[in-house]
Design a protein around this motif. Structure first.
Motif: not given
Length: 220
Positions: A116-120, A82-92, A125-129
């Motif tokens: 335990x205090x977070x989730x995928x 997800x991290x890698x894909x998020x970086x690619x699509x962030x702007x679009x 959402x942090x990667x795609x604010x």
């Protein structure tokens, strides 16, 4: 669904991706399908059109192009990707609905690799604010898409997110896929939903449910 949506499915040829694609192709939505192997994506498109000649589905060679054209982006990829894909699509993906279906399972399926205090869902959402991240389709198995009614009961599919409009749109998609949508709460509820899947996997392995199993809330 009443409004026609363009939906990008990234990772469309995986078990979950193809299950989602086949289910959503029954609606009037336009599907843009991407995965690493273009020949497999084309085979999926051909399969969809064979079963439903009027379905709008096409293979797209680039996840950025697919996401740029889409109203809704479904990341049907394992959590580490997800991290890698998020970086690619962030702007679009600005202001768009992005659906997180992943469960960050450890290798033995005994728990999650997230704290335990977070989730995928929350990590995405942090990667795609600037996107509207919604957790959906993570509490159902891939084979449930072909069998959403199990032992006479329609499986529930839980949804979590912090944007009311986006939740409603995704609830309609879940319904189109054959499940009963239940809006469970804001994005932080993804923690519970991801743990529910860990338990469902453990129970399936223990009691041999054959990977056709789901959750059902019984109420009056």
């Amino acid at each position: 669904m009443s409004t026609k949506q363009t939906i990008a499915i990234i990772g469309a040829t995986g078990n979950m991706g193809s299950g989602i694609a086949k289910s959503l192709s029954k609606s009037n939505n336009r599907l843009l399908l991407f995965a690493q192997h273009e020949d497999k994506v084309q085979a999926l498109v051909d399969d969809i059109k064979k079963n439903n000649p009027s379905a709008e589905a096409e293979a797209i060679a680039c996840p950025i192009n697919a996401s740029w054209e889409a109203d809704i982006i479904i990341l049907a990829v394992p959590y580490p990707a997800e991290k890698e894909i998020a970086a690619k699509i962030k702007d679009v993906a600005n202001q768009k609905i992005v659906i997180s279906i992943s469960n960050p399972l450890n290798e033995t399926y005994s728990g999650l690799i997230t704290a335990s205090d977070t989730s995928a869902g929350e990590e995405l959402q942090k990667l795609l604010p600037n996107s509207k991240v919604i957790k959906a389709f993570n509490t159902v198995f891939a084979s449930d898409f072909a069998t959403p009614v199990i032992a006479g009961q329609q499986a529930d599919a839980f949804i979590a997110g912090s944007d009311a409009g986006a939740l409603q749109t995704v609830a309609e998609l879940v319904q189109t896929a054959g499940f009963n949508p239940i809006i469970a709460g804001d994005l932080a509820v993804s923690r519970t939903l991801e743990n529910m899947t860990v338990l469902l996997i453990q129970l399936t392995m223990k009691y041999n449910y054959n990977w056709v199993a789901g959750w059902k809330v019984l109420h009056n």
